[in-house]
Design an enzyme around this catalytic site. Structure first.
Site, PDB file in Angstrom:
ATOM      1  N   CYS A 109       0.867  -1.188   0.000  1.00 30.81           N
ATOM      2  CA  CYS A 109       0.000   0.000   0.000  1.00 30.81           C
ATOM      3  C   CYS A 109       0.904   1.237   0.000  1.00 30.81           C
ATOM      4  O   CYS A 109       2.133   1.129   0.135  1.00 30.81           O
ATOM      5  CB  CYS A 109      -0.841   0.004   1.270  1.00 30.81           C
ATOM      6  SG  CYS A 109       0.214   0.062   2.740  1.00 30.81           S
ATOM      7  N   HIS A 112       5.543  -4.956   8.723  1.00 32.61           N
ATOM      8  CA  HIS A 112       5.589  -6.345   9.202  1.00 32.61           C
ATOM      9  C   HIS A 112       5.838  -7.305   8.048  1.00 32.61           C
ATOM     10  O   HIS A 112       4.915  -7.978   7.571  1.00 32.61           O
ATOM     11  CB  HIS A 112       4.291  -6.682   9.938  1.00 32.61           C
ATOM     12  CG  HIS A 112       4.235  -6.087  11.313  1.00 32.61           C
ATOM     13  ND1 HIS A 112       3.065  -5.846  11.985  1.00 32.61           N
ATOM     14  CD2 HIS A 112       5.231  -5.694  12.148  1.00 32.61           C
ATOM     15  CE1 HIS A 112       3.331  -5.330  13.168  1.00 32.61           C
ATOM     16  NE2 HIS A 112       4.638  -5.208  13.287  1.00 32.61           N
ATOM     17  N   HIS A 115       3.719   1.955  11.634  1.00 36.20           N
ATOM     18  CA  HIS A 115       2.573   1.733  12.537  1.00 36.20           C
ATOM     19  C   HIS A 115       2.330   2.894  13.477  1.00 36.20           C
ATOM     20  O   HIS A 115       1.291   2.954  14.132  1.00 36.20           O
ATOM     21  CB  HIS A 115       2.835   0.479  13.387  1.00 36.20           C
ATOM     22  CG  HIS A 115       3.339  -0.678  12.589  1.00 36.20           C
ATOM     23  ND1 HIS A 115       4.672  -0.999  12.472  1.00 36.20           N
ATOM     24  CD2 HIS A 115       2.674  -1.557  11.820  1.00 36.20           C
ATOM     25  CE1 HIS A 115       4.813  -2.041  11.682  1.00 36.20           C
ATOM     26  NE2 HIS A 115       3.614  -2.402  11.266  1.00 36.20           N
ATOM     27  N   CYS A 125       2.529   6.022   8.876  1.00 36.06           N
ATOM     28  CA  CYS A 125       1.659   6.222   7.706  1.00 36.06           C
ATOM     29  C   CYS A 125       0.753   7.435   7.962  1.00 36.06           C
ATOM     30  O   CYS A 125       0.177   7.558   9.053  1.00 36.06           O
ATOM     31  CB  CYS A 125       0.810   4.975   7.477  1.00 36.06           C
ATOM     32  SG  CYS A 125      -0.391   5.222   6.146  1.00 36.06           S
ATOM     33  N   HIS A 128      -1.077  -4.756  19.336  1.00 36.23           N
ATOM     34  CA  HIS A 128      -0.554  -4.396  18.005  1.00 36.23           C
ATOM     35  C   HIS A 128       0.159  -3.039  18.120  1.00 36.23           C
ATOM     36  O   HIS A 128      -0.326  -2.133  18.803  1.00 36.23           O
ATOM     37  CB  HIS A 128      -1.699  -4.320  16.985  1.00 36.23           C
ATOM     38  CG  HIS A 128      -1.202  -4.170  15.579  1.00 36.23           C
ATOM     39  ND1 HIS A 128      -0.860  -2.948  15.054  1.00 36.23           N
ATOM     40  CD2 HIS A 128      -0.951  -5.089  14.614  1.00 36.23           C
ATOM     41  CE1 HIS A 128      -0.434  -3.129  13.808  1.00 36.23           C
ATOM     42  NE2 HIS A 128      -0.484  -4.419  13.516  1.00 36.23           N
ATOM     43  N   GLU A 166       0.334  -0.507  16.245  1.00 32.02           N
ATOM     44  CA  GLU A 166      -0.481   0.675  15.902  1.00 32.02           C
ATOM     45  C   GLU A 166      -1.378   1.065  17.079  1.00 32.02           C
ATOM     46  O   GLU A 166      -1.561   2.264  17.362  1.00 32.02           O
ATOM     47  CB  GLU A 166      -1.326   0.397  14.650  1.00 32.02           C
ATOM     48  CG  GLU A 166      -2.123   1.625  14.236  1.00 32.02           C
ATOM     49  CD  GLU A 166      -3.075   1.380  13.086  1.00 32.02           C
ATOM     50  OE1 GLU A 166      -2.731   0.601  12.163  1.00 32.02           O
ATOM     51  OE2 GLU A 166      -4.177   1.966  13.109  1.00 32.02           O
ATOM     52  N   THR A 201      -6.401   0.962  11.761  1.00 29.63           N
ATOM     53  CA  THR A 201      -6.643   1.120  10.314  1.00 29.63           C
ATOM     54  C   THR A 201      -6.771  -0.205   9.564  1.00 29.63           C
ATOM     55  O   THR A 201      -7.200  -0.222   8.415  1.00 29.63           O
ATOM     56  CB  THR A 201      -5.466   1.888   9.666  1.00 29.63           C
ATOM     57  OG1 THR A 201      -4.261   1.177   9.966  1.00 29.63           O
ATOM     58  CG2 THR A 201      -5.388   3.305  10.148  1.00 29.63           C
TER      59      THR A 201
HETATM   60  S1  SF4 Z   1      -2.746   2.493   7.338  1.00 27.61           S
HETATM   61 FE1  SF4 Z   1      -1.313   0.760   7.155  1.00 27.61          FE
HETATM   62  S2  SF4 Z   1      -2.227  -0.584   5.604  1.00 27.61           S
HETATM   63 FE2  SF4 Z   1      -3.258   1.414   5.447  1.00 27.61          FE
HETATM   64  S3  SF4 Z   1      -2.133   2.596   3.872  1.00 27.61           S
HETATM   65 FE3  SF4 Z   1      -1.211   3.083   5.849  1.00 27.61          FE
HETATM   66  S4  SF4 Z   1       0.467   1.616   6.116  1.00 27.61           S
HETATM   67 FE4  SF4 Z   1      -0.872   0.818   4.526  1.00 27.61          FE
END
Ligand code: SF4
Length: 320
Positions: free
Chosen positions: A17, A46, A80, A102, A130, A132, A171
């Protein structure tokens, strides 16, 4: 002996992604610009293949800031996101920090901060432990966020003031499970505030929808991804709950138990958001050695999302 036929349905979108591409680019650009080593707190994404490739190029992975022996080297925070204590620890050591969180995770952090500033208690829907979730909970003081994982947790929730409640989500959750949890929260706490649009990211949603499109047509679904990758594990569950009798998570072609292929005429293939396409290609090659493979691509939609690099890396120069 002629090889038996095997039809392979390849789900798309699958694999990397925009957040993962950005995080990997950040480490590579940091290596180009600042030389080796660049420290990375936690697996940048990961996936063992990705981590090993970056190690080969000069990244050094640590779990905590105090494991970094050389205070003159940059440290990158993983995609994360991190609790606020982590940049604070890096600042105390005067480390040069680069944040690969992200932007879609950072958006959830901002939502949580906003709800907190407006006086709401926050319910985070996510998976305990997790990174995140640890990062999102760590944006606010202890006690400001309650983590729930299931509909039963939502039924049992007993907030101090039901009128001052807001929710955010991890997410990379299952869209269907999250919808049930949110419906329960909304029924029990009609005043609860939530995101304008779901926090589940576009990549997680698209990969789940693509699996749904093939699940009923395949005898076995292979999901390429790591056992600690939330969005990859969700793809296995989505396959199983949408008509696929067997589904397995494999990190690489070496994890495949070929006895699973007994009676399989149609194989489904997809990959979590942190798994590179080369791992899918290796599986197709391995299948082709055993079967007469025909591949059909099932493309649900094209993805065009991309995220900018942090300003300090946009014009990377090789290290002197
Ligand atoms: S939240 Fe996680 S899975 Fe979604 S775009 Fe960002 S890195 Fe990728």
């Amino acid at each position: 002996m002629p090889k038996p036929p095997l039809k392979v349905l390849m789900a798309a979108p699958r694999g990397f992604c925009a957040g993962v591409v950005r995080a990997i680019d950040i480490v590579e650009r940091a290596l180009e610009r600042y030389g080796k080593p660049v420290y990375v707190r936690h697996e940048i994404v990961h996936n063992k293949y990705v981590v090993d490739e970056l190690k080969r190029k000069g990244a050094v992975f640590v779990e905590e800031i105090d494991e970094i022996p050389d205070g003159r080297r940059p440290v990158v925070f993983s995609a994360h996101g991190v609790p606020r204590t982590v940049p604070a620890a890096a600042l105390r050591r005067n480390l040069f920090q680069i944040d690969a969180t992200c932007p879609l995770v950072a958006k959830v952090h901002m939502e949580a901060l906003r709800h907190h500033a407006e006086g709401s208690h926050i319910v985070l829907i996510g998976h305990n432990g997790h990174p995140e979730v640890i990062g999102t909970m760590g944006q606010l003081p202890e006690g400001a966020i309650t983590l729930i994982e299931t509909v039963a947790d939502a039924e049992a929730l007993a907030p101090r003031d039901p009128k001052r409640l807001a929710y955010v989500t991890q997410t990379t959750l299952s869209i269907d499970d999250t919808r049930d949890i949110v419906q329960t929260l909304r029924r029990r706490f009609p005043a609860i505030r939530g995101p304008y649009k779901e926090d589940i990211c576009y990549a997680t949603a698209n990969r789940q929808e693509a699996v749904k499109a093939i699940a009923g047509r395949v005898d076995l679904l292979l999901v390429v991804g790591a056992p600690n990758s939330s969005n990859s594990k969700r793809l296995v569950e989505v396959g199983l709950s949408n008509g696929c009798r067997r589904a397995a998570l494999v990190q690489t072609v070496r994890d495949i138990d070929w006895s699973m292929f007994r009676g399989v005429a149609t194989l489904g293939l997809t990959a979590g958001a942190s798994a590179p396409e080369i791992l899918i290609e290796e599986i197709i090659k391995a299948c082709s050695r055993r079967y007469q493979v025909s591949v059909e691509k099932i493309t649900l939609r094209e993805e065009t999302v991309s995220f900018k690099l942090p300003r300090e890396l946009r014009e990377a120069k090789p290290a002197a």
